[in-house]
Scaffold this motif. Structure first.
Motif, PDB file in Angstrom:
ATOM      1  N   ASP A 196       0.710  -1.139   0.291  1.00 11.44           N
ATOM      2  CA  ASP A 196      -0.099  -0.024  -0.260  1.00 11.44           C
ATOM      3  C   ASP A 196       0.682   1.050   0.059  1.00 11.44           C
ATOM      4  O   ASP A 196       1.751   1.292   0.193  1.00 11.44           O
ATOM      5  CB  ASP A 196      -0.637   0.382   1.137  1.00 11.44           C
ATOM      6  CG  ASP A 196      -0.353   0.007   2.708  1.00 11.44           C
ATOM      7  OD1 ASP A 196       1.077  -0.268   1.815  1.00 11.44           O
ATOM      8  OD2 ASP A 196      -0.638   0.207   3.355  1.00 11.44           O
ATOM      9  N   LYS A 197       0.173   2.612   0.238  1.00  9.50           N
ATOM     10  CA  LYS A 197       1.182   4.033  -0.033  1.00  9.50           C
ATOM     11  C   LYS A 197       0.827   4.089   1.924  1.00  9.50           C
ATOM     12  O   LYS A 197       2.339   5.593   1.311  1.00  9.50           O
ATOM     13  CB  LYS A 197       0.126   4.355  -0.190  1.00  9.50           C
ATOM     14  CG  LYS A 197       0.070   4.333  -2.196  1.00  9.50           C
ATOM     15  CD  LYS A 197      -0.150   5.058  -2.815  1.00  9.50           C
ATOM     16  CE  LYS A 197      -0.314   4.679  -4.359  1.00  9.50           C
ATOM     17  NZ  LYS A 197       0.229   5.774  -5.631  1.00  9.50           N
ATOM     18  N   LYS A 198       0.414   3.351   1.955  1.00 10.97           N
ATOM     19  CA  LYS A 198       0.330   4.609   3.726  1.00 10.97           C
ATOM     20  C   LYS A 198       1.957   3.869   4.810  1.00 10.97           C
ATOM     21  O   LYS A 198       2.568   3.910   4.951  1.00 10.97           O
ATOM     22  CB  LYS A 198      -0.403   3.741   4.908  1.00 10.97           C
ATOM     23  CG  LYS A 198      -0.376   4.098   6.211  1.00 10.97           C
ATOM     24  CD  LYS A 198      -1.831   4.207   7.033  1.00 10.97           C
ATOM     25  CE  LYS A 198      -2.481   5.523   6.561  1.00 10.97           C
ATOM     26  NZ  LYS A 198      -3.656   5.442   7.655  1.00 10.97           N
ATOM     27  N   THR A 199       2.012   2.442   4.529  1.00 12.39           N
ATOM     28  CA  THR A 199       2.875   2.120   5.382  1.00 12.39           C
ATOM     29  C   THR A 199       4.726   2.253   5.102  1.00 12.39           C
ATOM     30  O   THR A 199       5.135   2.929   6.301  1.00 12.39           O
ATOM     31  CB  THR A 199       3.643   0.266   4.723  1.00 12.39           C
ATOM     32  OG1 THR A 199       1.810  -0.328   5.133  1.00 12.39           O
ATOM     33  CG2 THR A 199       4.208  -0.083   5.501  1.00 12.39           C
ATOM     34  N   PRO A 200       4.934   2.138   3.601  1.00 14.85           N
ATOM     35  CA  PRO A 200       5.931   3.073   3.358  1.00 14.85           C
ATOM     36  C   PRO A 200       6.345   4.311   3.589  1.00 14.85           C
ATOM     37  O   PRO A 200       7.153   5.042   4.407  1.00 14.85           O
ATOM     38  CB  PRO A 200       6.148   3.316   2.136  1.00 14.85           C
ATOM     39  CG  PRO A 200       5.214   2.771   1.383  1.00 14.85           C
ATOM     40  CD  PRO A 200       4.371   2.083   2.418  1.00 14.85           C
ATOM     41  N   THR A 231       4.729  17.733   8.388  1.00 10.28           N
ATOM     42  CA  THR A 231       3.276  18.402   8.734  1.00 10.28           C
ATOM     43  C   THR A 231       2.913  18.076   7.133  1.00 10.28           C
ATOM     44  O   THR A 231       3.469  18.819   6.033  1.00 10.28           O
ATOM     45  CB  THR A 231       2.727  19.374   9.357  1.00 10.28           C
ATOM     46  OG1 THR A 231       4.112  19.739   8.967  1.00 10.28           O
ATOM     47  CG2 THR A 231       2.957  19.533  10.852  1.00 10.28           C
ATOM     48  N   LEU A 232       1.476  18.420   6.505  1.00  7.24           N
ATOM     49  CA  LEU A 232       1.364  18.213   5.730  1.00  7.24           C
ATOM     50  C   LEU A 232       0.114  18.650   4.851  1.00  7.24           C
ATOM     51  O   LEU A 232      -0.993  18.963   5.913  1.00  7.24           O
ATOM     52  CB  LEU A 232       0.918  17.198   4.704  1.00  7.24           C
ATOM     53  CG  LEU A 232       0.096  17.152   3.201  1.00  7.24           C
ATOM     54  CD1 LEU A 232       1.441  17.580   2.245  1.00  7.24           C
ATOM     55  CD2 LEU A 232      -0.204  15.411   3.188  1.00  7.24           C
ATOM     56  N   GLY A 233      -0.289  20.625   3.861  1.00  3.96           N
ATOM     57  CA  GLY A 233      -1.382  20.837   3.846  1.00  3.96           C
ATOM     58  C   GLY A 233      -1.939  20.367   2.588  1.00  3.96           C
ATOM     59  O   GLY A 233      -1.241  22.017   1.535  1.00  3.96           O
ATOM     60  N   CYS A 325      -2.674  12.579   5.080  1.00  7.72           N
ATOM     61  CA  CYS A 325      -2.711  12.182   3.694  1.00  7.72           C
ATOM     62  C   CYS A 325      -4.588  11.086   3.990  1.00  7.72           C
ATOM     63  O   CYS A 325      -4.784  10.702   2.492  1.00  7.72           O
ATOM     64  CB  CYS A 325      -2.082  10.820   3.326  1.00  7.72           C
ATOM     65  SG  CYS A 325      -0.397  11.899   2.931  1.00  7.72           S
ATOM     66  N   ASP A 326      -4.474  10.447   4.783  1.00  9.28           N
ATOM     67  CA  ASP A 326      -5.885   9.839   4.959  1.00  9.28           C
ATOM     68  C   ASP A 326      -7.053  10.972   4.810  1.00  9.28           C
ATOM     69  O   ASP A 326      -7.946  10.790   3.749  1.00  9.28           O
ATOM     70  CB  ASP A 326      -5.739   9.651   6.780  1.00  9.28           C
ATOM     71  CG  ASP A 326      -5.130   8.039   6.399  1.00  9.28           C
ATOM     72  OD1 ASP A 326      -4.751   7.640   5.558  1.00  9.28           O
ATOM     73  OD2 ASP A 326      -5.268   7.201   7.597  1.00  9.28           O
ATOM     74  N   HIS A 327      -7.058  12.043   5.155  1.00 10.32           N
ATOM     75  CA  HIS A 327      -7.697  13.344   5.358  1.00 10.32           C
ATOM     76  C   HIS A 327      -8.017  13.500   3.251  1.00 10.32           C
ATOM     77  O   HIS A 327      -9.335  13.721   3.368  1.00 10.32           O
ATOM     78  CB  HIS A 327      -7.616  14.562   6.280  1.00 10.32           C
ATOM     79  CG  HIS A 327      -8.206  13.792   7.492  1.00 10.32           C
ATOM     80  ND1 HIS A 327      -8.405  14.677   8.105  1.00 10.32           N
ATOM     81  CD2 HIS A 327      -9.309  13.083   8.200  1.00 10.32           C
ATOM     82  CE1 HIS A 327      -8.418  14.504   9.383  1.00 10.32           C
ATOM     83  NE2 HIS A 327      -8.898  13.209   9.050  1.00 10.32           N
ATOM     84  N   GLN A 328      -6.780  13.652   2.697  1.00 13.25           N
ATOM     85  CA  GLN A 328      -6.823  13.812   1.527  1.00 13.25           C
ATOM     86  C   GLN A 328      -8.114  12.894   0.311  1.00 13.25           C
ATOM     87  O   GLN A 328      -8.219  13.532  -0.788  1.00 13.25           O
ATOM     88  CB  GLN A 328      -5.183  14.833   0.927  1.00 13.25           C
ATOM     89  CG  GLN A 328      -5.014  15.035   0.033  1.00 13.25           C
ATOM     90  CD  GLN A 328      -5.559  15.032  -1.282  1.00 13.25           C
ATOM     91  OE1 GLN A 328      -6.002  14.712  -2.313  1.00 13.25           O
ATOM     92  NE2 GLN A 328      -6.714  15.891  -1.297  1.00 13.25           N
ATOM     93  N   MET A 329      -7.496  12.119   0.871  1.00  9.41           N
ATOM     94  CA  MET A 329      -8.369  10.482  -0.170  1.00  9.41           C
ATOM     95  C   MET A 329      -9.824  11.090   0.288  1.00  9.41           C
ATOM     96  O   MET A 329     -10.790  11.581  -0.843  1.00  9.41           O
ATOM     97  CB  MET A 329      -7.669   9.480   0.311  1.00  9.41           C
ATOM     98  CG  MET A 329      -6.883   8.375   0.682  1.00  9.41           C
ATOM     99  SD  MET A 329      -5.822   9.180  -1.294  1.00  9.41           S
ATOM    100  CE  MET A 329      -6.401   7.664  -2.380  1.00  9.41           C
ATOM    101  N   LEU A 330      -9.893  11.514   2.002  1.00  5.47           N
ATOM    102  CA  LEU A 330     -11.227  11.887   2.211  1.00  5.47           C
ATOM    103  C   LEU A 330     -11.887  13.251   1.410  1.00  5.47           C
ATOM    104  O   LEU A 330     -13.535  13.093   0.578  1.00  5.47           O
ATOM    105  CB  LEU A 330     -11.603  11.911   3.426  1.00  5.47           C
ATOM    106  CG  LEU A 330     -11.652  10.426   4.456  1.00  5.47           C
ATOM    107  CD1 LEU A 330     -11.669  10.494   5.533  1.00  5.47           C
ATOM    108  CD2 LEU A 330     -12.969   9.457   4.066  1.00  5.47           C
ATOM    109  N   VAL A 331     -11.252  13.562   1.232  1.00 10.88           N
ATOM    110  CA  VAL A 331     -11.776  15.049  -0.055  1.00 10.88           C
ATOM    111  C   VAL A 331     -11.849  14.484  -1.048  1.00 10.88           C
ATOM    112  O   VAL A 331     -13.136  15.441  -1.722  1.00 10.88           O
ATOM    113  CB  VAL A 331     -10.939  16.123   0.550  1.00 10.88           C
ATOM    114  CG1 VAL A 331      -9.715  17.362  -0.577  1.00 10.88           C
ATOM    115  CG2 VAL A 331     -10.559  16.715   1.945  1.00 10.88           C
TER     116      VAL A 331
END
Ligand code: ADP
Ligand code: MG
Length: 742
Positions: A196-200, A231-233, A325-331
């Motif tokens: 997946d993309k999250k583990t790395p 941090t990411l925005g 990143c999770d929230h970005q997918m939700l967006v």
């Protein structure tokens, strides 16, 4: 052809003429305007998130404390704790109407995946039974055989495991009254390889934290700090089109971009859309999206019109990268899901329209201690200022050393249309620092601290290192990687992309630079560091770094031809498209880097390279095939009808005894154009049919043969669009798509 009853505007319009589609569009808008309007209800903020506040209320004190230690300090989670958390989570979810739960993960498709299981089932004796306990919370075993693995896992060995990521809060999704508990998870194969993309991403965050902590120790600023987080925005750009019109365009439906379309007389040249007032329909849509996102705890903050007509942006307040990143997918999912309620379709593609501005996802990135200190925020005091310069130079060094890898991290068929196309950041990766910081960097290089006062902000008096103004206010939209006061903004990221991969790369390359810096400084200051020793060591190291890597700094116009020549002279890589960029993932340099920081094994990295190349091949092939079918079943028939009309007009005139050489010529030219379209389409068909067992070779063929053949077909078809009578043109035009919206 009859329109349907309007419940699903446009679904029966696949072969409708442009005019029918337009009629349906106004009808659906009318219906929407009558019934839309997001209802704001009190208490929807984070009502659907199992966050710290809820956990504090619902968990026994010691369980809560231990879970927080896992979340914030990365301590392992004990099974008994997981059982208690699962029970509380289940109770909370059921109270809020949930019937099912799912492990929610990000496979290499770039989308999210979920498999629902019920939280409770009938026990056959009139009661209910629940299998959701600690082990169901902590791990799952979805059938993984259909997810791309790039050869990591043979299809017959289909087992993949999902593992709970307790650092990203569980949430509820609501869809037509169905409520589902979503548990963010990582997804790995039975051998433990990341699928997946999250583990790395999580591994890269560990790597950078470890290295950044070494630097803080050197500066003595690590007191009370247990982790450094990134941090990411992410700012998301997207287009909205009328949904009925969308259904009348097979290219939008299948490829999310228009494969045809003559440029309308009015595009974005007036620049009247950017930050313009938002129309009522669009505003109602945005408010609805925000309401849904707030419920799930996504802190979206900004909304505005973007540069192109029909283009918009939504941006959240920044968060820890994996949550962001999770929230970005939700967006992205929410934009797509909510738009139809408003008669709209959201297009996240990087380039839905040729000749009109494309969409990106500006990746605002910084580093911060878990006590809340932004390490890329220049400070007043000289000492922490020096630390700021160390982090700044670490980024400069990393971006220069691994510009190719950064470029590869954003490579995709769709982003190819945007990067380097004279309106988006170029494919050459460079850093914008602004005049003020560049001046300071120059001073680091020469070792002389000049008294350069700009706007009265710089005080280089007695201090050993310069004072830096907190907000230099510089802006440069043309740079792919810009320092914007207290963070870096990686602007070349594509709008459809998951944020996880580019951030994994960013974190890893900067971890390597911090490792390099910490190692050198630790050696220089020895066992008994003093302030003077540290200052000297920092000064000479930064001087060396700037000397070696300043070529990557560029404050000028990134869109200009001159920059391309200049960048080549500086030796900066210019990987023009996906086919040039992806092989970077197979270089020894890349393999060693990811291996060294335990972010990806060689096999894991190779699997990603494979998946990305395959995706490129599939995506462009689908486009080419869609194009061929649209020519054959829509454009050619319309053109022939028009040709018949022309021919009839010419012969009618001749019958009436009027001979018009000019009209005859018009007919001849039109017939030539139609013939040309047939020939170009046949040529496209031939090159598209070519197959190569080696994906990279196939990708090269697509670049050198298929894409040019597509461009040739499009040029003729777009020319026809300007000539065929508007009532015959078989699909909505750019004008219709870009300007009709509530
Ligand atoms: P712009 O002018 O580029 O739109 P904004 O100030 O609106 O800039 O910020 C854009 C994004 O940057 C927002 O999502 C914001 O939360 C994010 N951001 C601000 N500070 C940081 C930071 N320290 N780390 C990561 N992202 C940040
Ligand atoms: Mg921005």
């Amino acid at each position: 052809m009859a329109l349907d009853n309007g419940n699903h505007p446009g679904t029966s319009l696949l072969t409708a003429s442009r005019h029918e589609a337009l009629a349906a569009a106004s009808k659906s808008r009318y219906q929407q305007n009558g019934s839309s309007g997001a209802q704001r209800v009190d208490g929807f903020y984070a009502a659907d998130v199992f966050n710290e506040r809820v956990m504090r209320q619902r968990l026994p004190k010691d369980v809560f404390r231990r879970l927080m230690e896992t979340i914030h300090l990365g301590k392992p989670l004990r099974a008994e704790i997981a059982d208690v958390v699962a029970a509380a989570m289940k109770e909370w979810a059921i109270e809020n109407g949930a019937t099912h739960y799912t492990h929610w993960f990000m496979p290499l498709t770039g989308l999210t995946a979920e498999k629902h299981d019920s939280l409770t089932i009938p026990d056959g004796k009139g009661g209910t039974l629940s299998e959701f306990g600690g082990s169901a919370l902590v791990s799952g075993e979805p059938d993984a055989s259909s997810f791309p693995s790039g050869g990591l896992r043979a299809t017959f060995e289909a087992r993949g495991y999902t593992a709970w990521d307790p650092t990203s809060p569980a949430f509820l999704t609501r869809s037509d009254g169905t409520v589902t508990l979503c548990i963010p998870t990582a997804f790995v194969s039975w051998t433990g390889e990341a699928l997946d993309k999250k583990t790395p991403l999580l591994r890269s965050m560990d790597a950078i934290s470890h290295q950044a902590m070494r630097v803080l120790k050197l500066f003595g600023t690590d007191a009370g700090v247990s982790r450094v987080i990134t941090t990411l925005g992410p700012e998301q750009e997207y287009f909205l089109v009328d949904r009925s019109l969308y259904f009348a365009r097979p290219d939008l439906l299948l490829c999310e971009r228009t494969l045809f379309g003559a440029r309308p007389p009015k595009g974005q040249q007036l620049e009247d859309h950017y930050f313009g007032s938002i129309s009522a329909t669009v505003l109602a849509f945005m408010a609805d999206v925000e309401r849904e996102l707030y419920r799930m705890g996504v802190p979206v903050k900004t909304r505005h019109n973007e540069v192109a007509p029909g283009q918009y942006e939504i941006a959240p307040v920044f968060e820890t990268t994996n949550i962001a990143c999770d929230h970005q997918m939700l967006v992205m999912e929410t934009l797509k899901r909510v738009a139809p309620r408003h008669g709209l379709q959201a297009l996240l593609h990087e380039k839905p329209f040729a000749g009109v501005n494309g969409s990106g996802k500006h990746n605002n990135w910084s580093l911060s201690t878990d006590t809340g200190v932004n390490l890329l925020d220049p400070r007043e005091e000289a000492h922490t200022n020096m630390q700021f310069l160390v982090f700044l130079c670490a980024v400069i060094r990393a971006v220069d050393l691994h510009a190719d890898l950064l470029r590869a991290s954003i490579a995709s068929a769709s982003n190819d249309h945007r990067l380097g196309a004279n309106e988006a950041p170029p494919a050459i990766i460079s850093i914008f620092l602004g005049d003020m910081l560049t001046d300071i960097i120059d001073q680091l290089e020469t070792g002389r601290t000049r008294r350069t006062i700009k706007g009265g902000a710089l005080d280089l008096g007695a201090r050993t290192l310069p004072q830096i103004p907190r907000d230099s206010g510089d802006r440069n939209r043309t740079s792919p990687f810009a320092f914007t006061g207290n963070k870096f903004e990686f602007r070349a990221v594509g709008s459809t992309q998951s944020s996880a991969w580019p951030n994994t790369v960013l974190n890893t390359i900067i971890a390597e630079s911090l490792d390099f810096i910490a190692t050198r400084l630790e050696k220089a200051v020895g066992a008994r560091p003093t302030e003077a020793k540290l200052q000297n060591a920092v000064r000479s190291l930064l001087k060396e770094i700037v000397r070696r890597h300043k070529r990557v700094i560029f404050n000028g116009d990134g869109y200009s031809e001159k920059w391309h020549a200049e960048a080549a002279k500086r030796g900066l890589p210019n990987l023009k498209d996906t086919v040039e960029a992806l092989p970077v993932l197979r270089t020894k340099k890349a393999v060693d880097l990811f291996k060294r920081y335990k972010v990806l094994s060689k096999a894991e990295l190779e699997s990603r390279a494979d998946v990305f190349v395959e995706k490129f091949v599939k995506q462009v092939t689908i486009e080419a095939e869609t194009m061929i079918s649209m020519v054959r079943t829509m454009i050619l028939p319309a053109a022939l009808k028009h040709q018949t009309r022309l021919a009839q007009a010419v012969s009618a005139a001749a019958d009436a005894g009027v001979s018009s050489p000019s009209q005859r010529e018009m007919l001849e030219q039109f017939v030539d154009l139609v013939d040309d379209l047939r020939e170009k389409t046949a040529a496209l068909e031939e090159v598209t049919a070519h197959h190569d067992a080696d994906p990279l070779r196939h990708a090269r063929h697509i670049k050198t043969a298929v894409r040019p053949a597509m461009a040739a077909v499009r040029a003729v078809a777009d020319e026809l669009e300007t000539q065929v009578a508007s009532d015959l043109w078989p699909m909505p035009t750019y004008r219709d798509l870009l300007f009709i919206k509530g």
